[in-house]
Design a protein around this motif. Structure first.
Motif, PDB file in Angstrom:
ATOM      1  N   VAL A   1       0.839  -1.201   0.000  1.00 32.21           N
ATOM      2  CA  VAL A   1       0.000   0.000   0.000  1.00 32.21           C
ATOM      3  C   VAL A   1       0.873   1.251   0.000  1.00 32.21           C
ATOM      4  N   LEU A   2       1.892   1.251   0.844  1.00 32.50           N
ATOM      5  CA  LEU A   2       2.784   2.409   0.906  1.00 32.50           C
ATOM      6  C   LEU A   2       3.613   2.548  -0.370  1.00 32.50           C
ATOM      7  N   ASP A   3       3.958   1.437  -0.992  1.00 34.13           N
ATOM      8  CA  ASP A   3       4.653   1.503  -2.284  1.00 34.13           C
ATOM      9  C   ASP A   3       3.804   2.255  -3.300  1.00 34.13           C
ATOM     10  N   LEU A   4       2.506   1.979  -3.312  1.00 30.32           N
ATOM     11  CA  LEU A   4       1.604   2.662  -4.234  1.00 30.32           C
ATOM     12  C   LEU A   4       1.452   4.136  -3.868  1.00 30.32           C
ATOM     13  N   TRP A   5       1.373   4.423  -2.586  1.00 28.68           N
ATOM     14  CA  TRP A   5       1.281   5.822  -2.161  1.00 28.68           C
ATOM     15  C   TRP A   5       2.532   6.596  -2.552  1.00 28.68           C
ATOM     16  N   LEU A   6       3.649   5.902  -2.546  1.00 24.28           N
ATOM     17  CA  LEU A   6       4.904   6.537  -2.940  1.00 24.28           C
ATOM     18  C   LEU A   6       4.841   6.985  -4.396  1.00 24.28           C
ATOM     19  N   THR A   7       4.277   6.149  -5.279  1.00 24.28           N
ATOM     20  CA  THR A   7       4.154   6.540  -6.690  1.00 24.28           C
ATOM     21  C   THR A   7       3.218   7.736  -6.840  1.00 24.28           C
ATOM     22  N   TYR A   8       2.185   7.776  -6.024  1.00 18.21           N
ATOM     23  CA  TYR A   8       1.220   8.886  -6.085  1.00 18.21           C
ATOM     24  C   TYR A   8       1.890  10.198  -5.698  1.00 18.21           C
ATOM     25  N   TRP A   9       2.636  10.179  -4.603  1.00 14.34           N
ATOM     26  CA  TRP A   9       3.300  11.411  -4.169  1.00 14.34           C
ATOM     27  C   TRP A   9       4.392  11.849  -5.136  1.00 14.34           C
ATOM     28  N   ARG A  10       5.042  10.904  -5.781  1.00 12.41           N
ATOM     29  CA  ARG A  10       6.010  11.285  -6.829  1.00 12.41           C
ATOM     30  C   ARG A  10       5.291  12.033  -7.949  1.00 12.41           C
ATOM     31  N   ASP A  11       4.116  11.519  -8.337  1.00 11.95           N
ATOM     32  CA  ASP A  11       3.339  12.180  -9.386  1.00 11.95           C
ATOM     33  C   ASP A  11       2.917  13.585  -8.950  1.00 11.95           C
ATOM     34  N   VAL A  12       2.466  13.695  -7.704  1.00 17.89           N
ATOM     35  CA  VAL A  12       2.052  15.002  -7.194  1.00 17.89           C
ATOM     36  C   VAL A  12       3.217  15.983  -7.234  1.00 17.89           C
ATOM     37  N   LEU A  13       4.387  15.526  -6.813  1.00 21.60           N
ATOM     38  CA  LEU A  13       5.566  16.400  -6.814  1.00 21.60           C
ATOM     39  C   LEU A  13       5.933  16.813  -8.236  1.00 21.60           C
ATOM     40  N   MET A  14       5.862  15.871  -9.176  1.00 25.75           N
ATOM     41  CA  MET A  14       6.175  16.201 -10.566  1.00 25.75           C
ATOM     42  C   MET A  14       5.214  17.248 -11.113  1.00 25.75           C
ATOM     43  N   VAL A  15       3.914  17.078 -10.857  1.00 21.44           N
ATOM     44  CA  VAL A  15       2.921  18.024 -11.366  1.00 21.44           C
ATOM     45  C   VAL A  15       3.095  19.379 -10.688  1.00 21.44           C
ATOM     46  N   ALA A  16       3.388  19.353  -9.383  1.00 20.55           N
ATOM     47  CA  ALA A  16       3.602  20.616  -8.661  1.00 20.55           C
ATOM     48  C   ALA A  16       4.793  21.382  -9.208  1.00 20.55           C
ATOM     49  N   ASN A  17       5.731  20.653  -9.787  1.00 18.94           N
ATOM     50  CA  ASN A  17       6.918  21.290 -10.359  1.00 18.94           C
ATOM     51  C   ASN A  17       6.791  21.526 -11.866  1.00 18.94           C
TER      52      ASN A  17
ATOM     53  N   GLY B   1       4.777  20.633   0.118  1.00 20.37           N
ATOM     54  CA  GLY B   1       3.909  19.641   0.756  1.00 20.37           C
ATOM     55  C   GLY B   1       4.071  18.264   0.148  1.00 20.37           C
ATOM     56  N   ALA B   2       4.208  18.220  -1.188  1.00 18.47           N
ATOM     57  CA  ALA B   2       4.388  16.936  -1.865  1.00 18.47           C
ATOM     58  C   ALA B   2       5.715  16.300  -1.491  1.00 18.47           C
ATOM     59  N   GLU B   3       6.753  17.131  -1.430  1.00 14.80           N
ATOM     60  CA  GLU B   3       8.072  16.608  -1.074  1.00 14.80           C
ATOM     61  C   GLU B   3       8.092  16.096   0.365  1.00 14.80           C
ATOM     62  N   THR B   4       7.424  16.798   1.267  1.00 17.68           N
ATOM     63  CA  THR B   4       7.353  16.348   2.654  1.00 17.68           C
ATOM     64  C   THR B   4       6.636  15.011   2.765  1.00 17.68           C
ATOM     65  N   ALA B   5       5.508  14.864   2.063  1.00 12.18           N
ATOM     66  CA  ALA B   5       4.741  13.618   2.089  1.00 12.18           C
ATOM     67  C   ALA B   5       5.526  12.475   1.453  1.00 12.18           C
ATOM     68  N   LEU B   6       6.210  12.784   0.356  1.00 10.32           N
ATOM     69  CA  LEU B   6       7.016  11.771  -0.315  1.00 10.32           C
ATOM     70  C   LEU B   6       8.115  11.252   0.608  1.00 10.32           C
ATOM     71  N   ARG B   7       8.796  12.178   1.274  1.00  8.37           N
ATOM     72  CA  ARG B   7       9.875  11.793   2.179  1.00  8.37           C
ATOM     73  C   ARG B   7       9.334  10.992   3.366  1.00  8.37           C
ATOM     74  N   ALA B   8       8.201  11.416   3.910  1.00  9.95           N
ATOM     75  CA  ALA B   8       7.612  10.721   5.044  1.00  9.95           C
ATOM     76  C   ALA B   8       7.208   9.298   4.670  1.00  9.95           C
ATOM     77  N   THR B   9       6.651   9.122   3.470  1.00 13.27           N
ATOM     78  CA  THR B   9       6.241   7.789   3.019  1.00 13.27           C
ATOM     79  C   THR B   9       7.449   6.897   2.796  1.00 13.27           C
ATOM     80  N   ARG B  10       8.477   7.448   2.168  1.00 12.64           N
ATOM     81  CA  ARG B  10       9.694   6.678   1.913  1.00 12.64           C
ATOM     82  C   ARG B  10      10.357   6.252   3.226  1.00 12.64           C
ATOM     83  N   ASP B  11      10.439   7.183   4.173  1.00 10.78           N
ATOM     84  CA  ASP B  11      11.079   6.871   5.455  1.00 10.78           C
ATOM     85  C   ASP B  11      10.291   5.819   6.227  1.00 10.78           C
ATOM     86  N   THR B  12       8.968   5.905   6.174  1.00 10.37           N
ATOM     87  CA  THR B  12       8.133   4.932   6.883  1.00 10.37           C
ATOM     88  C   THR B  12       8.282   3.544   6.270  1.00 10.37           C
TER      89      THR B  12
END
Length: 337
Positions: A259-275, A301-312
């Motif tokens: 589940v977290l692996d999938l969330w990681l892909t989502y946050w990567r997408d969010v960060l890409m779109v935000a940039n 916000g996207a980068e923070t969430a991405l980092r938090a998901t990866r660390d978890t």
């Protein structure tokens, strides 16, 4: 590769260099006693291991390193019912490879083959083997039987003792190009192009995952939809709602990892779109929602969430941290909508 070798007939896609390296060893009589196939889950490690096993024990006459898929030996390997193939099993509760399992595999590997040329042991998810379990494998690695072969499969070499890795030939399998995954699904699995494109993108180069996802009645894509829908729901919830989600997910430590692996892909997408990148996102079927999240969370916000998901993810995979508490901390780092 030697020019005398024919094109391979292994059912491995996207890793021709690894296939040809192993075939060349077979053709030249230089097969090692221990290999470590490393790569992310679903990249094709098991497929490579089983094809290697068949190439050794079910060779195609006059074609060194190729497989006679019609032979009895190959069929028994593919059915998981070959007496000379020894498999390991992880503890159902902890996901660890216990010392008892390693000792049992080692004792079986020391026996002479029943009917094949080699007795082969496949230890899957070896990154989950505890240090004591890894130590139990050293004697097998240091004093291998002439007719034995050990195949370790792991997501990476981190956490594996140097005394193990130094005695194995390491084959690193990298994610397969998305075009190769897409073409394989279209040409060999007859998946319609739009579906093949989505699965290929979502796979992240994990060709084994992609093939499994398009099998009839496969739960993989539905599980993905549910996981991403849950993430989008979490972003609208208060702290109490998020803690409830953390409690539910935390009850299954092994089940929460994909589940977290999938969330990681989502946050990567969010960060890409935000940039400003909108064309190369992974979850193209959710791009409208991703744009909305990116507009509110922003790049920070996207980068923070991405980092938090990866660390978890890393914490849950490598430590005995309480999953619920780790998830609570992570979800508090997620931006709200």
């Amino acid at each position: 590769m030697s020019s005398t070798l024919p094109d391979h007939n292994w059912t491995v896609r996207g890793h021709d260099w690894a296939v040809n390296h192993l075939r060349k060893g077979i053709a030249n009589g230089r097969t090692r006693h221990a290999y470590l196939f490393a790569g992310i889950d679903g990249v094709g490690k098991r497929t490579l291991a089983y094809n290697f096993t068949m190439a050794l024990n079910a060779p195609l006459p006059d074609e060194p390193g190729n497989i006679d898929f019609d032979s009895r030996a190959a069929k028994r390997v593919m059915s998981g019912n070959h007496p000379d193939i020894v498999l390991s099993f992880l503890d159902e509760k902890t996901g660890a490879l216990k010392i008892e399992q390693v000792r049992e595999v080692s004792s079986k590997l020391a026996l002479k083959p029943f009917e094949a040329k080699y007795r082969i042991a496949v230890l899957d998810d070896f990154q989950n083997a505890r240090p004591q379990a890894q130590d139990a494998l050293l004697k097998t690695l240091e004093e291998p039987a002439e007719t034995s072969l050990l195949l370790l499969l792991a997501s990476g070499t981190e956490g594996i003792l140097s005394t193990i890795t130094s005695r194995c030939q390491i084959i690193n399998l990298r994610p397969v190009a998305i075009d190769v995954v897409r073409r394989t699904l279209e040409q060999e699995r007859h998946v319609p192009p739009p579906d093949a494109d989505l699965i290929a993108r979502v796979s992240g180069g994990r060709i084994g995952w992609a093939i499994a996802a398009c099998e009839p009645d496969s739960p993989i894509l539905q599980a993905r939809d549910e996981a991403l829908a849950l993430l989008e729901q979490v972003l609208t919830q208060t702290r109490i709602g998020r803690f409830d989600v953390a409690d539910r997910l935390g009850r299954d430590k092994l089940g929460v990892l994909p589940v977290l692996d999938l969330w990681l892909t989502y946050w990567r997408d969010v960060l890409m779109v935000a940039n400003g990148a909108v064309f190369d996102i992974t979850n193209i079927d959710r791009q409208e929602n991703i744009r909305d999240v990116a507009a509110i969370a922003g790049s920070d916000g996207a980068e923070t969430a991405l980092r938090a998901t990866r660390d978890t993810l890393s914490t849950l995979r490598t430590t005995n941290t309480n999953p619920r508490l780790a998830l609570e901390v992570m979800l508090l780092d997620y931006h709200g909508l």
